[in-house]
Enzyme design. Sequence first.
Site, PDB file in Angstrom:
ATOM      1  N   HIS A 184       0.811  -1.214   0.000  1.00 53.20           N
ATOM      2  CA  HIS A 184       0.000   0.000   0.000  1.00 53.20           C
ATOM      3  C   HIS A 184       0.850   1.272   0.000  1.00 53.20           C
ATOM      4  O   HIS A 184       0.333   2.352  -0.276  1.00 53.20           O
ATOM      5  CB  HIS A 184      -0.985  -0.006   1.181  1.00 53.20           C
ATOM      6  CG  HIS A 184      -0.386   0.284   2.512  1.00 53.20           C
ATOM      7  ND1 HIS A 184      -0.041  -0.690   3.412  1.00 53.20           N
ATOM      8  CD2 HIS A 184      -0.079   1.458   3.117  1.00 53.20           C
ATOM      9  CE1 HIS A 184       0.439  -0.141   4.507  1.00 53.20           C
ATOM     10  NE2 HIS A 184       0.430   1.160   4.362  1.00 53.20           N
ATOM     11  N   ASP A 214       0.053  -7.576   1.410  1.00 53.57           N
ATOM     12  CA  ASP A 214       0.523  -6.195   1.550  1.00 53.57           C
ATOM     13  C   ASP A 214       2.048  -6.119   1.595  1.00 53.57           C
ATOM     14  O   ASP A 214       2.629  -5.387   2.382  1.00 53.57           O
ATOM     15  CB  ASP A 214      -0.066  -5.526   2.792  1.00 53.57           C
ATOM     16  CG  ASP A 214       0.091  -4.000   2.732  1.00 53.57           C
ATOM     17  OD1 ASP A 214       0.053  -3.449   1.623  1.00 53.57           O
ATOM     18  OD2 ASP A 214       0.283  -3.379   3.798  1.00 53.57           O
ATOM     19  N   SER A 291       5.043   2.839   7.998  1.00 54.46           N
ATOM     20  CA  SER A 291       4.602   1.752   7.143  1.00 54.46           C
ATOM     21  C   SER A 291       5.729   1.254   6.255  1.00 54.46           C
ATOM     22  O   SER A 291       6.352   2.025   5.530  1.00 54.46           O
ATOM     23  CB  SER A 291       3.439   2.222   6.272  1.00 54.46           C
ATOM     24  OG  SER A 291       2.814   1.145   5.651  1.00 54.46           O
ATOM     25  N   LEU A 346      -4.687 -25.446  -0.484  1.00 55.47           N
ATOM     26  CA  LEU A 346      -5.306 -26.706  -0.075  1.00 55.47           C
ATOM     27  C   LEU A 346      -6.627 -26.961  -0.791  1.00 55.47           C
ATOM     28  O   LEU A 346      -6.923 -28.078  -1.197  1.00 55.47           O
ATOM     29  CB  LEU A 346      -5.567 -26.688   1.434  1.00 55.47           C
ATOM     30  CG  LEU A 346      -4.443 -27.138   2.365  1.00 55.47           C
ATOM     31  CD1 LEU A 346      -4.872 -26.973   3.812  1.00 55.47           C
ATOM     32  CD2 LEU A 346      -4.075 -28.590   2.088  1.00 55.47           C
ATOM     33  N   GLY A 347      -7.455 -25.919  -0.903  1.00 56.52           N
ATOM     34  CA  GLY A 347      -8.769 -26.086  -1.505  1.00 56.52           C
ATOM     35  C   GLY A 347      -9.827 -26.454  -0.498  1.00 56.52           C
ATOM     36  O   GLY A 347     -10.627 -27.369  -0.733  1.00 56.52           O
TER      37      GLY A 347
END
Length: 552
Positions: A184, A214, A291, A346-347
Amino acid sequence: MDTLKKILVLLTSLAMIGLVVYVIVVSSATQPVKTEAPTRDTVRIEVPIPTEPENPLTMEPDTSSVATVPGPSARASTDTIGWMRAPKVTPEVPPLRPEQRVFPYLNPNPFFTAAAKRILPAVVSIHSTRKVKAPRGDSFHWFLPRKDNEEDDSEDEEGQEFFHPGTGSGIIIGHNGYILTNYHVVEGAQELRVKLYDKREFEARYVGGDPTTDVALIKIDAHDLPVAYIGNSDSVQIGEWVMAVGNPLNFTSTVTAGIVSAIGRDISIIDVDYRIENFIQTDAVINPGNSGGALVNLKGEVIGINTAIATRTGLYQGYGFAIPINLAKKVADDLLRYGRVRRGFLGVSIENVSDANAKGVGLPRPIGALVQGVQKGFPAEKAGIRQGDIIIAVNGREVTSVNDLQLRIAQHSPGDRVRITIWRDGRAIDLDVVLGEAPINQAQAAVPPQNEPLKYERLGLTLREITEQDMAHFNVDRGVYIARVAPGSPADVGNIFPAEILLEINGEPVNSVADFDRILSRARPGEILKMLLRTRSTVNRDRIVYVQVPED
C-alpha cells in the site's frame, strides 16, 4: 549424699556446656556470607557489550547477487536476494549469586543500542506521489490512507480519491538495491524516491507486489548497501522486547521500543480474496510514515514489517501490527524469481474451532481450523480431507487458528508435499498433501501502468500526460499532471506542488506535454512565467503562481 551432689553438679555443667555449644553453632549458621561487592549495600554485575564486526551490515551475503532486474511483467528471473542472518553473538552474563536471583541488577542498554546500530543503516524512507482515499474513521488504518472501492456521493467527499504526496519506510534486503516495503506504500505510485540513512537519494523502480499480503519489492540503482539481518518470525514470543524503526511523521530514522503484545492477529484490513493476515501485535510506538519499516528483536534482526495501527485518531494509541518476516521473504523471493506470487493451496473452506466444536468431536481443547467445505478435484480432496475434519497441525507444528493455518500453507510453494494432521473420530490422523497453486488475481499484484513522466531540469518539474481519471477527479478537460517538484528548483521557489494540474502558461492553454514543450522552448532566460494550476483537496480550486526561467 555427697556422691549424689557430685552427679548433679556434673550434669548441670554438661548442660551449660551443651547450651554454649548450641548458641555458637546457631550464630555461625546465621552469619551473612561476605561478598566482594564494592559496598555493603550495592551489588554490581558487569555486562559486556556484545562484540560485533566493525561494520556487520556490510558483510558479504552467503550467495552472490546478479544485477539484472525484472519488471512488473517479468515471468522469471535468475536474480536472487542474499538474505542476511545475524552472527550468533550472545553477551556473556556472569552467573547470579543466590541473593541476586530475586532481582538481577542487569543493564539492558547494550542490547538496545547494539540492535539500533545494526538496523538503522538498512531502513530507508520512501517518498511517492500516489492516488489515495481519505480515511473514513475506521478503527484500523493503514499508515497511508488505504484504497476503498466503495462509491461515496457525500458532499464533503470523505472517502473520495485524490492525488497526494506520501511517505513510508522500507528495508534494504540486497546489497544491490532491493528494498522490501508494504504494497500500500507503492500502490498506484506515479513516482518513487528513496532516501537512505546516509541522506543519499535515488529514484526507485517497482519490481512487484502482492495485495493479499501487503508486501512489495522495489529497487534502486546502487551497490554495496548496508543490508538488514533477517530473523525468524516463527520463533517470536509474546512478551519479548522489540523495536520499531522507520520514519513516522517525517521524523527520519526513528527508533521506539516495546514488547510483542500478541501474535497471529487477524484485523480484517486486507480487503482482497485469498488474503493472509497473521500480524505480530506490538505496543512499540508507530505512526504514519512507519509503514514498511522494520520490527526488530534485540539482536537487530528483522522479524516483521510494520503495516497498520489500531486507532480512532489516525495516530498511535498503543496497538501496532507487523507482517511476519517469514511470509514477506516468501513473497519477495517469488516476485524476484517468477515475477508473480506462487502460493500453496489446499482447496478448503475453514473456520475457527469453538469450545463447543472441540467438545463435540472430543478434541481436548479448541485449536485448529474446522473444515466446512472441500473443493472437488483440489489437493485437500485428493489427500482424503473431509468436511467436519479439524486441521490441527502442519508438518508437526500445531495450528491454533484459521489465519495460523493460512500462514503456514502460504509459506509453501505449489507442488510442495506437506504433512497435514487432522482430528477425526476422536483421534489424530496424518495425511500427505501435495499443494496446488492459489488462484491469486495477479492483475492486482502489479502497479497499474502509468505514462512515463518527463523531466524538465530548467524548472525542476517532472510532468506526465493526464488520464481520464485525473480529468474526472480534478474536474478538468485539459492540462498536464505535475508528478514531482525538485527541492530548491524555480518551480519549488514559485510554490508549485506535486499532484497538481498545470492548465495555462501566460494565458495559453496547456493541453499536453507537447504544448508545455512548445511554450517553454520560446521562453527566454530570466523570463517570468505566469502559470494557472488546478489543486485538489476537499474541493477543486484554481491558483496562479509565477516561476522565473533560470539563466542557461
